[in-house]
Design a protein around this motif. Structure first.
Motif, PDB file in Angstrom:
ATOM      1  N   GLU A   1       5.821 -12.623   3.006  1.00  0.00           N
ATOM      2  CA  GLU A   1       4.833 -11.551   2.918  1.00  0.00           C
ATOM      3  C   GLU A   1       4.822 -10.935   1.522  1.00  0.00           C
ATOM      4  O   GLU A   1       3.757 -10.621   0.981  1.00  0.00           O
ATOM      5  CB  GLU A   1       5.107 -10.473   3.962  1.00  0.00           C
ATOM      6  CG  GLU A   1       4.028  -9.391   3.973  1.00  0.00           C
ATOM      7  CD  GLU A   1       4.278  -8.299   4.991  1.00  0.00           C
ATOM      8  OE1 GLU A   1       3.314  -7.862   5.644  1.00  0.00           O
ATOM      9  OE2 GLU A   1       5.449  -7.858   5.132  1.00  0.00           O
ATOM     10  N   ALA A   2       5.999 -10.756   0.923  1.00  0.00           N
ATOM     11  CA  ALA A   2       6.072 -10.171  -0.415  1.00  0.00           C
ATOM     12  C   ALA A   2       5.305 -11.018  -1.422  1.00  0.00           C
ATOM     13  O   ALA A   2       4.539 -10.491  -2.249  1.00  0.00           O
ATOM     14  CB  ALA A   2       7.530 -10.022  -0.838  1.00  0.00           C
ATOM     15  N   LEU A   3       5.494 -12.340  -1.369  1.00  0.00           N
ATOM     16  CA  LEU A   3       4.787 -13.230  -2.285  1.00  0.00           C
ATOM     17  C   LEU A   3       3.278 -13.207  -2.032  1.00  0.00           C
ATOM     18  O   LEU A   3       2.483 -13.236  -2.972  1.00  0.00           O
ATOM     19  CB  LEU A   3       5.325 -14.654  -2.150  1.00  0.00           C
ATOM     20  CG  LEU A   3       6.737 -14.897  -2.697  1.00  0.00           C
ATOM     21  CD1 LEU A   3       7.197 -16.311  -2.351  1.00  0.00           C
ATOM     22  CD2 LEU A   3       6.790 -14.656  -4.203  1.00  0.00           C
ATOM     23  N   ALA A   4       2.904 -13.136  -0.764  1.00  0.00           N
ATOM     24  CA  ALA A   4       1.474 -13.105  -0.430  1.00  0.00           C
ATOM     25  C   ALA A   4       0.819 -11.841  -0.986  1.00  0.00           C
ATOM     26  O   ALA A   4      -0.305 -11.898  -1.521  1.00  0.00           O
ATOM     27  CB  ALA A   4       1.287 -13.186   1.086  1.00  0.00           C
ATOM     28  N   ILE A   5       1.501 -10.707  -0.888  1.00  0.00           N
ATOM     29  CA  ILE A   5       0.965  -9.447  -1.411  1.00  0.00           C
ATOM     30  C   ILE A   5       0.865  -9.506  -2.930  1.00  0.00           C
ATOM     31  O   ILE A   5      -0.131  -9.079  -3.530  1.00  0.00           O
ATOM     32  CB  ILE A   5       1.845  -8.268  -0.968  1.00  0.00           C
ATOM     33  CG1 ILE A   5       1.750  -8.057   0.552  1.00  0.00           C
ATOM     34  CG2 ILE A   5       1.447  -6.990  -1.706  1.00  0.00           C
ATOM     35  CD1 ILE A   5       0.378  -7.697   1.047  1.00  0.00           C
ATOM     36  N   ALA A   6       1.898 -10.042  -3.584  1.00  0.00           N
ATOM     37  CA  ALA A   6       1.875 -10.143  -5.045  1.00  0.00           C
ATOM     38  C   ALA A   6       0.731 -11.037  -5.517  1.00  0.00           C
ATOM     39  O   ALA A   6       0.034 -10.719  -6.494  1.00  0.00           O
ATOM     40  CB  ALA A   6       3.217 -10.676  -5.548  1.00  0.00           C
ATOM     41  N   ARG A   7       0.533 -12.147  -4.823  1.00  0.00           N
ATOM     42  CA  ARG A   7      -0.560 -13.065  -5.197  1.00  0.00           C
ATOM     43  C   ARG A   7      -1.920 -12.437  -4.948  1.00  0.00           C
ATOM     44  O   ARG A   7      -2.864 -12.629  -5.736  1.00  0.00           O
ATOM     45  CB  ARG A   7      -0.409 -14.372  -4.412  1.00  0.00           C
ATOM     46  CG  ARG A   7       0.780 -15.220  -4.887  1.00  0.00           C
ATOM     47  CD  ARG A   7       1.132 -16.308  -3.910  1.00  0.00           C
ATOM     48  NE  ARG A   7       2.276 -17.096  -4.380  1.00  0.00           N
ATOM     49  CZ  ARG A   7       3.107 -17.741  -3.577  1.00  0.00           C
ATOM     50  NH1 ARG A   7       2.928 -17.713  -2.256  1.00  0.00           N
ATOM     51  NH2 ARG A   7       4.117 -18.419  -4.090  1.00  0.00           N
ATOM     52  N   LEU A   8      -2.029 -11.657  -3.870  1.00  0.00           N
ATOM     53  CA  LEU A   8      -3.286 -10.976  -3.580  1.00  0.00           C
ATOM     54  C   LEU A   8      -3.607  -9.969  -4.679  1.00  0.00           C
ATOM     55  O   LEU A   8      -4.757  -9.875  -5.134  1.00  0.00           O
ATOM     56  CB  LEU A   8      -3.193 -10.264  -2.230  1.00  0.00           C
ATOM     57  CG  LEU A   8      -4.429  -9.483  -1.783  1.00  0.00           C
ATOM     58  CD1 LEU A   8      -5.614 -10.418  -1.563  1.00  0.00           C
ATOM     59  CD2 LEU A   8      -4.132  -8.693  -0.507  1.00  0.00           C
ATOM     60  N   ALA A   9      -2.592  -9.229  -5.127  1.00  0.00           N
ATOM     61  CA  ALA A   9      -2.799  -8.249  -6.193  1.00  0.00           C
ATOM     62  C   ALA A   9      -3.225  -8.931  -7.488  1.00  0.00           C
ATOM     63  O   ALA A   9      -4.125  -8.455  -8.195  1.00  0.00           O
ATOM     64  CB  ALA A   9      -1.523  -7.439  -6.407  1.00  0.00           C
ATOM     65  N   GLU A  10      -2.578 -10.058  -7.802  1.00  0.00           N
ATOM     66  CA  GLU A  10      -2.931 -10.797  -9.022  1.00  0.00           C
ATOM     67  C   GLU A  10      -4.366 -11.308  -8.951  1.00  0.00           C
ATOM     68  O   GLU A  10      -5.125 -11.196  -9.916  1.00  0.00           O
ATOM     69  CB  GLU A  10      -1.961 -11.965  -9.214  1.00  0.00           C
ATOM     70  CG  GLU A  10      -0.593 -11.565  -9.708  1.00  0.00           C
ATOM     71  CD  GLU A  10      -0.620 -11.053 -11.133  1.00  0.00           C
ATOM     72  OE1 GLU A  10      -1.218 -11.729 -11.998  1.00  0.00           O
ATOM     73  OE2 GLU A  10      -0.058  -9.971 -11.385  1.00  0.00           O
ATOM     74  N   SER A  11      -4.729 -11.878  -7.823  1.00  0.00           N
ATOM     75  CA  SER A  11      -6.075 -12.443  -7.695  1.00  0.00           C
ATOM     76  C   SER A  11      -7.145 -11.355  -7.702  1.00  0.00           C
ATOM     77  O   SER A  11      -8.282 -11.595  -8.125  1.00  0.00           O
ATOM     78  CB  SER A  11      -6.184 -13.273  -6.409  1.00  0.00           C
ATOM     79  OG  SER A  11      -6.029 -12.454  -5.257  1.00  0.00           O
TER      80      SER A  11
END
Length: 289
Positions: free
Chosen positions: A119-129
Motif C-alpha cells: 500500500e505504501a508503494l501504491a500511494i507513493a506511485r499515485l502521488a508521483e503520477s
C-alpha cells in the motif's frame, strides 16, 4: 501575504495535537507566518477535521482556529485549501492519502505511510503520477543533537565511519498504579500498534541521511510486558512488540545497531542517544543536545 489552506486530520491524537498543530502550524500563525527568501510572507490557515465533532470544536475554540468540520469530503472539495496533512491512525492513512491525492491536494503526513509495503508503494506511485507535492515527517533530522553529528561528519571528524549505536527508550508506565503515557492502542496489534512499525522508520531515515544508505536490516521484536491497563483502568493483553533490537548494514561498510523500547525503567538525559565511531574519532549525542 500568501495564504496556504491546510486540511489537518488527526489532531486530536497526542502527536497530531502537540507536535503538529500547537507547536508547528499554530506557532507559525502566532509569529505572523514564515518569511521566504524573496521577502514574501506565507501564512498557514488550518481547517481541523475529525470524526469527533465535540472534541474538534473544543480544540478549535481553545486555540482560536476559525474552521473545523467532521466532513472530510467537503474539506477536500474546497479548492482554497491546497494541502492535506494526516496524523491519524496508520490503518486509516492509506485510504485518506489516496482520497486527498485524487482530490488534487498536496500531501504531508506522519510516518509510516501504511502498515504494508504494497500500500505504501501504491500511494507513493499515485502521488508521483498525480504530480503533486508530497512528503512524510522526518523531523528527527533537524533536531540539535543530530545536526551536531552531521556537522562532525561533514568536517571529517570521524574519518571513515565504522559503526553507529543508538539507544531509544523511556519509562512507560503500564497504567495500573500510574497512568500510562502512551495510548493503549500502541500495544495492540489489531489496532496498528507496535514499536517496530512506529519507530524503525525514524531510524531508517536518520541512518540514510546521516551515515549511509541502508543495505540490509535484521530486527528482533519482543513483547516484554504482556499485560497493560487502558485509559479506563481495564487490563488488556498487550500483544504488540514493545521493544526492538535492530542491526543495519550501511553502504560503505558501517554497521548500525539500535535498541528501541517502550518498556524500559531508566532515566536518561535524552530519549535517544547515538554514538558514532570512526577511524579518527567518536562522538555521542542525543536528539536535543
Amino acid at each position: 501575504m500568501k495564504r496556504i489552506g491546510v486540511i489537518m486530520h488527526g489532531i486530536t491524537g497526542r502527536m497530531g495535537y502537540n507536535q503538529h498543530l500547537v507547536r508547528s502550524v499554530l506557532a507559525i500563525r502566532d509569529q505572523g507566518g514564515v518569511v521566504l527568501k524573496s521577502g514574501e510572507r506565507v501564512m498557514l490557515d488550518p481547517i481541523l477535521v475529525g470524526r469527533n465533532g465535540a472534541k474538534i470544536e473544543e480544540i478549535a475554540k481553545k486555540h482560536n482556529v476559525a474552521r473545523w468540520t467532521t466532513d472530510i469530503d467537503a474539506a477536500l472539495a474546497n479548492p482554497d485549501d491546497t494541502l492535506f496533512f494526516d496524523a491519524g491512525t496508520t490503518q486509516m492513512r492509506g485510504s485518506l492519502l489516496e482520497k486527498a491525492i485524487k482530490a488534487g491536494k498536496n500531501v504531508y503526513c506522519e510516518k509510516p505511510i501504511s502498515d504494508t509495503m504494497e500500500e505504501a508503494l501504491a500511494i507513493a506511485r499515485l502521488a508521483e503520477s498525480a504530480g503533486i507535492k508530497h512528503g512524510v515527517v522526518q523531523d528527527k533530522l533537524f533536531l540539535p543533537g543530530l545536526r551536531k553529528l552531521a556537522m562532525l561528519r561533514d568536517s571529517g571528524f570521524f574519518g571513515k565511519i565504522l559503526s553507529v549505536r543508538g539507544e531509544f527508550g523511556y519509562w512507560v508506565f503500564e497504567g495500573d498504579w500510574q497512568p500510562a503515557q502512551r495510548p493503549s492502542w500502541n500495544y495492540r496489534l489489531k489496532d496498528g500498534g507496535g514499536i517496530i512499525l512506529d519507530m524503525l522508520c525514524h531510524w531508517r531515515y536518520v541512518l540514510d541521511n546521516l551515515f549511509g544508505p541502508v543495505k540490509s536490516v535484521s530486527c528482533l521484536g519482543a513483547t516484554h510486558i504482556p499485560e497493560r491497563f487502558d485509559e479506563q483502568g481495564k487490563a488488556y493483553k498487550a500483544d504488540a512488540d514493545d521493544a526492538a533490537y535492530a542491526t543495519f548494514e550501511l553502504e560503505g561498510g558501517a554497521i548500525a545497531h539500535i535498541n528501541s523500547s517502550w518498556a524500559v525503567r531508566v532515566r536518561r538525559d535524552d530519549l535517544v542517544t547515538f554514538q558514532v565511531d570512526g577511524t579518527h574519532g567518536s562522538a555521542v549525542a542525543g536528539l536535543t543536545k
